[in-house]
Design a protein around this motif. Sequence first.
Motif, PDB file in Angstrom:
ATOM      1  N   VAL A  22      18.673 -27.213  -6.312  1.00 15.27           N
ATOM      2  CA  VAL A  22      19.954 -26.774  -7.751  1.00 15.27           C
ATOM      3  C   VAL A  22      18.762 -27.480  -8.625  1.00 15.27           C
ATOM      4  N   SER A  23      18.451 -26.515  -9.116  1.00 18.85           N
ATOM      5  CA  SER A  23      17.556 -26.800 -10.762  1.00 18.85           C
ATOM      6  C   SER A  23      18.787 -26.526 -12.246  1.00 18.85           C
ATOM      7  N   SER A  24      17.772 -27.567 -13.178  1.00 22.82           N
ATOM      8  CA  SER A  24      19.186 -27.229 -14.450  1.00 22.82           C
ATOM      9  C   SER A  24      18.829 -26.012 -14.678  1.00 22.82           C
ATOM     10  N   LEU A  25      17.857 -24.860 -14.683  1.00 22.12           N
ATOM     11  CA  LEU A  25      17.245 -23.590 -14.562  1.00 22.12           C
ATOM     12  C   LEU A  25      18.629 -22.378 -13.690  1.00 22.12           C
TER      13      LEU A  25
ATOM     14  N   PRO B 204      13.633 -21.949  -6.424  1.00 24.68           N
ATOM     15  CA  PRO B 204      15.014 -21.670  -5.209  1.00 24.68           C
ATOM     16  C   PRO B 204      15.603 -22.738  -4.966  1.00 24.68           C
ATOM     17  N   GLY B 205      17.413 -22.537  -4.590  1.00 29.99           N
ATOM     18  CA  GLY B 205      18.432 -23.206  -5.361  1.00 29.99           C
ATOM     19  C   GLY B 205      18.861 -22.540  -4.131  1.00 29.99           C
ATOM     20  N   LEU B 206      20.079 -23.342  -3.786  1.00 28.68           N
ATOM     21  CA  LEU B 206      21.434 -22.711  -2.424  1.00 28.68           C
ATOM     22  C   LEU B 206      22.373 -22.587  -3.653  1.00 28.68           C
ATOM     23  N   ILE B 207      23.117 -21.162  -3.464  1.00 31.55           N
ATOM     24  CA  ILE B 207      24.259 -21.246  -4.432  1.00 31.55           C
ATOM     25  C   ILE B 207      25.291 -20.222  -3.383  1.00 31.55           C
ATOM     26  N   TYR B 208      26.573 -20.817  -3.134  1.00 29.18           N
ATOM     27  CA  TYR B 208      27.215 -20.539  -2.548  1.00 29.18           C
ATOM     28  C   TYR B 208      28.478 -19.800  -3.345  1.00 29.18           C
ATOM     29  N   LYS B 209      28.216 -18.581  -2.525  1.00 30.06           N
ATOM     30  CA  LYS B 209      29.795 -17.735  -3.637  1.00 30.06           C
ATOM     31  C   LYS B 209      30.687 -17.828  -2.240  1.00 30.06           C
ATOM     32  N   ARG B 210      31.448 -18.559  -3.703  1.00 29.27           N
ATOM     33  CA  ARG B 210      33.093 -18.320  -3.637  1.00 29.27           C
ATOM     34  C   ARG B 210      33.860 -17.198  -2.228  1.00 29.27           C
ATOM     35  N   ARG B 211      33.992 -16.094  -3.236  1.00 31.57           N
ATOM     36  CA  ARG B 211      34.664 -15.300  -3.097  1.00 31.57           C
ATOM     37  C   ARG B 211      34.355 -14.374  -1.777  1.00 31.57           C
ATOM     38  N   GLU B 212      32.646 -14.275  -1.445  1.00 33.77           N
ATOM     39  CA  GLU B 212      32.267 -13.938  -0.176  1.00 33.77           C
ATOM     40  C   GLU B 212      32.348 -14.731   1.319  1.00 33.77           C
ATOM     41  N   ASP B 213      32.525 -15.960   0.243  1.00 32.27           N
ATOM     42  CA  ASP B 213      32.441 -17.034   1.625  1.00 32.27           C
ATOM     43  C   ASP B 213      30.533 -16.886   2.309  1.00 32.27           C
ATOM     44  N   LYS B 214      29.633 -17.268   1.214  1.00 29.89           N
ATOM     45  CA  LYS B 214      27.829 -16.913   1.937  1.00 29.89           C
ATOM     46  C   LYS B 214      27.655 -17.524   0.577  1.00 29.89           C
ATOM     47  N   GLU B 215      26.730 -18.191   1.688  1.00 32.46           N
ATOM     48  CA  GLU B 215      24.921 -18.772   1.313  1.00 32.46           C
ATOM     49  C   GLU B 215      24.147 -18.103   0.852  1.00 32.46           C
ATOM     50  N   TYR B 216      23.137 -18.411  -0.500  1.00 32.39           N
ATOM     51  CA  TYR B 216      22.251 -17.954  -0.977  1.00 32.39           C
ATOM     52  C   TYR B 216      21.323 -18.721  -1.343  1.00 32.39           C
ATOM     53  N   THR B 217      19.899 -18.904  -1.104  1.00 31.05           N
ATOM     54  CA  THR B 217      18.824 -19.209  -1.081  1.00 31.05           C
ATOM     55  C   THR B 217      17.958 -18.398  -2.266  1.00 31.05           C
ATOM     56  N   VAL B 218      18.152 -18.260  -3.759  1.00 28.53           N
ATOM     57  CA  VAL B 218      17.946 -17.170  -5.077  1.00 28.53           C
ATOM     58  C   VAL B 218      16.935 -18.261  -5.913  1.00 28.53           C
ATOM     59  N   ASP B 219      16.147 -18.440  -6.419  1.00 27.84           N
ATOM     60  CA  ASP B 219      15.424 -18.332  -7.645  1.00 27.84           C
ATOM     61  C   ASP B 219      16.214 -18.084  -9.334  1.00 27.84           C
ATOM     62  N   PRO B 220      16.048 -18.521 -10.374  1.00 25.76           N
ATOM     63  CA  PRO B 220      17.007 -18.201 -10.993  1.00 25.76           C
ATOM     64  C   PRO B 220      17.048 -16.697 -11.478  1.00 25.76           C
ATOM     65  N   PHE B 221      15.895 -15.856 -11.656  1.00 30.89           N
ATOM     66  CA  PHE B 221      15.222 -14.563 -11.979  1.00 30.89           C
ATOM     67  C   PHE B 221      16.358 -13.818 -10.960  1.00 30.89           C
ATOM     68  N   GLU B 222      16.426 -14.199  -9.654  1.00 32.80           N
ATOM     69  CA  GLU B 222      17.050 -12.801  -8.522  1.00 32.80           C
ATOM     70  C   GLU B 222      18.413 -13.837  -8.545  1.00 32.80           C
ATOM     71  N   LEU B 223      18.820 -14.684  -9.491  1.00 31.03           N
ATOM     72  CA  LEU B 223      20.377 -15.550  -8.904  1.00 31.03           C
ATOM     73  C   LEU B 223      20.741 -14.279 -10.541  1.00 31.03           C
ATOM     74  N   ALA B 224      20.394 -14.270 -11.582  1.00 28.62           N
ATOM     75  CA  ALA B 224      20.661 -13.752 -12.827  1.00 28.62           C
ATOM     76  C   ALA B 224      20.564 -11.419 -13.001  1.00 28.62           C
ATOM     77  N   ILE B 225      19.407 -11.554 -11.470  1.00 32.18           N
ATOM     78  CA  ILE B 225      19.857  -9.863 -11.529  1.00 32.18           C
ATOM     79  C   ILE B 225      20.766  -9.893 -10.488  1.00 32.18           C
ATOM     80  N   MET B 226      21.086 -11.205  -9.193  1.00 31.39           N
ATOM     81  CA  MET B 226      23.131 -10.697  -8.955  1.00 31.39           C
ATOM     82  C   MET B 226      23.384 -11.239  -9.322  1.00 31.39           C
ATOM     83  N   GLU B 227      23.947 -11.229 -10.259  1.00 34.60           N
ATOM     84  CA  GLU B 227      24.904 -12.008 -10.883  1.00 34.60           C
ATOM     85  C   GLU B 227      25.225 -11.203 -12.751  1.00 34.60           C
ATOM     86  N   GLY B 228      24.218 -10.267 -13.026  1.00 35.62           N
ATOM     87  CA  GLY B 228      24.065  -9.089 -13.599  1.00 35.62           C
ATOM     88  C   GLY B 228      23.816  -9.567 -15.189  1.00 35.62           C
TER      89      GLY B 228
END
Length: 437
Positions: free
Chosen positions: A290-293, A318-342
């Motif tokens: 996980v990075s600052s960005l 890329p870094g590991l993101i944990y989605k508590r509601r989904e109980d899933k982990e994703y390895t994404v970079d900042p752009f992919e996370l921005a798309i995922m989060e809207g």
Amino acid sequence: SAPDSRLYYVVEENDLVKLQGLIDEGRNLDEFYFDDQNISTKSLLHVACEKGRYDCVKLLIDNKASPFVRDKWGQSPLMYSVASRHADVAELLLQKNCDIIDDSDSHGKSALHSAAEIGYVEGIRVLLKYGANVNRQMMCERDLENCIETVHMLIEGGADLNIRDRRCKRTALQNAAIRRNIKVVEMLLEGETSLIFCVVEMLLEGATCGRTALTNMMTEWVKNVQGVPFIPDDVMTIIVMMVQAGVDLNLNICEYCNPMLTAANLKAEPLLRLFQANGADANLTSVMGVSSLLISTSKNDILSLKTLLEWNVHTDIPGLIYKRREDKEYTVDPFELAIMEGHFDIAKILISAGYKKYHKPYLFEQARLPKMLQQNPEMFHWLLSKASCPDTLFNLVIFSCRTLLGRNVKSAVKKLPIPARIRGRIALAELLDINDA
């Protein structure tokens, strides 16, 4: 049998003649006295020390009253003399028997703890003179930072500044920083420069969760109120003092000890700017990548994101993101996370700042379209348009220049013998709201 109250009263009245008479009668000098509520029990020597009856104490000790006796809470007569600010009595006890100096009560505190907690300088001086162990967590006690002279004496006495307190596992510097005591922080930093670097061994257990003095104070006092970072002036002063003293801004034992990651979590853009200006590596990641960005992206913190980009942070780590509601982990970079989060404004900024991996399979029906793009056709078509057209040669040159200029693009670009307009483009001045590029 009931305790002999006559002994108690002759000590209270400081009547040496009557005391000697009772001693000659063979009275028990180690008797205990109980209060009405049975809260405290203390010996005759405790009473004499508490009341500062120097001559009575001497007489009792000379007649074999035990200096090792304890009250109900495990406190010794020496602790009573110090807590009551009778340094002369404390010294008398130590002259008679120095072995009592580091004895502890039922809470693990020694006489030096008692003196330090009330800021009794003369008592500390006497105890140090007779060899009190200054490293029995002296410098960690919470009330210590209220007495500058006490801190100074303990440092001069050789206190280990990295010892942690029992309750919160914090060092003296951590406690002083959390209390926002600028003078004590300054003394601790000056007392031992290597302290800052020793703190990197850091508290990976207990309530501190691996935080250092710097990140602990940040977590305690730095806030973001309605999108605006709020850092009290005294807190910022202490942070600057620590940075100037050489705190490791790239410490990476865990996420909570890294100043950049902590600042990003707190949405504290001014601290991100300060740390980077003093050598912090914005590309440093936690053990989970996980990075600052990535953190700033997850929090939709555009202000912090722009500051990181101003310092030429990599946009595709890329870094590991944990989605508590989904109980899933994703390895994404900042752009992919921005798309995922809207967070589409962030996604556009990242592309405009040089992110190159936006040619995603889902744009060309080769993979499932992310849910947030399904709900936003306008953003989908914008991305599709970008991915369908090759980048301009001018933009490729701009981003190549940024790569060559390194971290501090804004400063480096000013030295280039090129038109101001081109310098501004290389610095991404318009995109990042930079006025002096």
